[in-house]
Enzyme design. Structure first.
Site, short mmCIF file in Angstrom:
data_model
loop_
_atom_site.label_atom_id
_atom_site.label_comp_id
_atom_site.label_asym_id
_atom_site.label_seq_id
_atom_site.Cartn_x
_atom_site.Cartn_y
_atom_site.Cartn_z
CG ASP A 1 -6.28 -7.63 6.42
OD1 ASP A 1 -5.07 -7.87 6.28
OD2 ASP A 1 -7.03 -7.29 5.48
CG PHE B 1 -7.75 -1.86 1.03
CD1 PHE B 1 -8.41 -1.49 -0.13
CD2 PHE B 1 -6.75 -2.82 0.93
CE1 PHE B 1 -8.07 -2.04 -1.37
CE2 PHE B 1 -6.41 -3.38 -0.30
CZ PHE B 1 -7.06 -2.99 -1.45
CE LYS C 1 -0.38 -5.16 0.25
NZ LYS C 1 -1.68 -4.83 0.79
C1 LIG Z 1 -2.99 -5.28 0.34
C2 LIG Z 1 -4.01 -5.65 1.34
C3 LIG Z 1 -4.95 -6.66 1.10
C4 LIG Z 1 -5.08 -7.34 -0.24
O1 LIG Z 1 -3.91 -7.98 -0.63
P1 LIG Z 1 -3.70 -8.34 -2.20
O2 LIG Z 1 -2.46 -9.18 -2.20
O3 LIG Z 1 -3.53 -7.04 -2.92
O4 LIG Z 1 -4.91 -9.08 -2.63
C5 LIG Z 1 -5.81 -6.99 2.12
N1 LIG Z 1 -5.77 -6.37 3.31
C6 LIG Z 1 -4.89 -5.40 3.58
C7 LIG Z 1 -4.88 -4.76 4.93
C8 LIG Z 1 -3.98 -4.99 2.61
O5 LIG Z 1 -3.13 -4.00 2.85
#
Ligand SMILES: *Cc1c(COP(=O)(O)O)cnc(C)c1O
Length: 413
Positions: A242, A157, A271
């Site tokens: 990520d 994700f 985040k």
């Molecule tokens: C939440 C998330 C994203 C995307 O972040 P948004 O601020 O919702 O665009 C990308 N990678 C990971 C691992 C995430 O948990």
């Protein structure tokens, strides 16, 4: 009116103007149904607790998918935001401002690297990393035009943009959004042999979650991340970690990669970097990589704005002492000790690291578990099918954490 006053007025208006039922009906009637929230209408929050419009309190065991790592309205973060609101909030990147250089320097130092490209949302950080790897591939590695390949993992994700969902294996996230962006290759998560086999001279980068959050808090086998690092180094590709959900204290270290002493070529952050107040994201990397960008080649109106930088700097300052990481490690091992003794006929598996757990239920659906937990005053979120995720704010007290786990225990008994 101060921000605090207007927030209270809004909360009063929500109390007076509509019942929870009316507010939910309004949401259903006027907002697109791309989410299916639990029937809780929150109007106030403080620390690890939120209050709904009927005055019921809930312990927040989701923490906005780690965006609330420091709890709701942490006094240091609110103070930093208020100070900046009184000074300057937005200038665009057409001009420099006094929070920008310090934010980039301090974030780079936290990561042990030297250059930052700030954006707003996590998906934008991922898009920035993809652009960086491709541009680096063509201009530095020498990949023929339009031939670059980025390897990602099944179950990933990375966000919701058209390009990112192009390499999602989640049909809900991906279906009906084609034509899809080419240039991605998928291999099973945790499988180093498959990763090695997927490499060729066109591969410019590997995009990896050090722990897969949305997939259900999947921790890869020990040695996987060092293996990704080695393959990237050996084959001349950029390792893009990520850490949008796993980073900034969640796993008991600053980054989830730290547990295996791995330093990627890029950290993708988001985040918690915005302290739960504003969206702040960034690619943190090295100058020999990010220097591929020249003026006009990438950007964002709001990226690196003064308010975002001021809040982000306070987040970085809070993380630089290590106290939140330590808290997460200590409370996390307590949480995992307790979760490990749940009856295995009901909870098939517990995974995770630090204050982050995925609980896979044998027969109950994750949604049903979360509904029952909400009735008991605990907010959590299901991921795919039968898994729920627990990710409380790192500021949660041990007593509150124990109480939340008591509620999970009561529910499975
Ligand atoms: C939440 C998330 C994203 C995307 O972040 P948004 O601020 O919702 O665009 C990308 N990678 C990971 C691992 C995430 O948990």
């Amino acid at each position: 009116m101060t921000v605090q006053d207007s927030r209270e007025a809004a909360a009063r208006a929500a109390h007076g103007a509509s019942t929870a039922g009316q507010l939910r009906a309004q949401t259903l009637a006027h907002s697109a149904h791309n989410y299916d929230p639990l029937p809780v209408v929150i109007c106030e929050a403080d620390g690890a607790w939120v209050t709904d419009v009927e005055g019921r309190r809930y312990l927040d065991m989701l923490a906005a998918y780690s965006a609330i790592n420091f709890g709701h309205r942490h006094p240091r973060l609110v103070a930093a935001a208020l100070r900046q609101l009184e000074r300057v909030t937005l200038v665009s990147r057409a001009f420099d401002h006094d929070q920008f250089g310090p934010f980039c320097a301090e974030l780079a130092a936290l990561a042990g690297l030297d250059m930052v490209l700030p954006m707003n949302t996590g998906a934008e950080a991922v898009e920035t990393a993809i652009k960086t790897a491709r541009k680096w591939g063509y201009e530095v590695k020498g990949v023929p035009a339009d031939q670059a390949v980025i390897i990602a993992f099944e179950g990933n994700f990375h966000g919701r943009t058209t390009t990112i969902v192009s390499f999602s294996t989640d049909e809900d996230a991906r279906a009906s959004y084609g034509p899809y962006t080419p240039g991605f290759r998928l291999v099973p998560y945790g499988d180093l042999a498959a990763l090695a086999a997927a490499f060729d001279d066109r591969v410019v980068g590997v995009l990896v979650e050090p722990i897969q959050g949305e997939a259900g808090v999947l921790v890869p086998p020990a040695g996987f991340l060092p293996g990704v690092r080695e393959l990237c180094t050996a084959r001349g590709a950029l390792m893009m970690a990520d850490e949008i959900q796993s980073g900034l204290g969640r796993t008991g270290d600053t980054f989830a990669c730290d547990h295996e002493n791995v330093v990627p070529d890029m950290y993708l952050l988001g985040k918690a970097l915005g302290g739960g107040i504003v969206p702040v994201s960034a690619v943190v990397s090295r100058s020999d990589i990010l220097r591929v960008f020249k003026p006009g080649q990438h950007g964002s109106t709001f990226g690196g704005n003064p308010l975002a930088c001021a809040v982000g700097r306070e987040v970085i300052a809070m993380l630089s002492t290590g106290e939140y990481q330590e808290r997460s490690a200590k409370l996390g091992s307590h949480m995992h000790d307790r979760l490990a003794s749940l009856p295995s006929d009901v909870v098939r598996q517990v995974r995770g690291r630090g204050l982050w757990a995925g609980l896979e239920f044998a027969s109950l659906s994750g949604r049903e578990v979360c509904k029952r937990l909400a009735e008991r005053g605990v907010l959590a979120k299901d991921t795919h099918g039968s898994t729920i995720r627990l990710a409380p704010p790192l500021v949660i007290s041990e007593d509150d954490l124990d109480w939340a786990i008591d509620q999970v225990e009561a529910l499975v008994r």
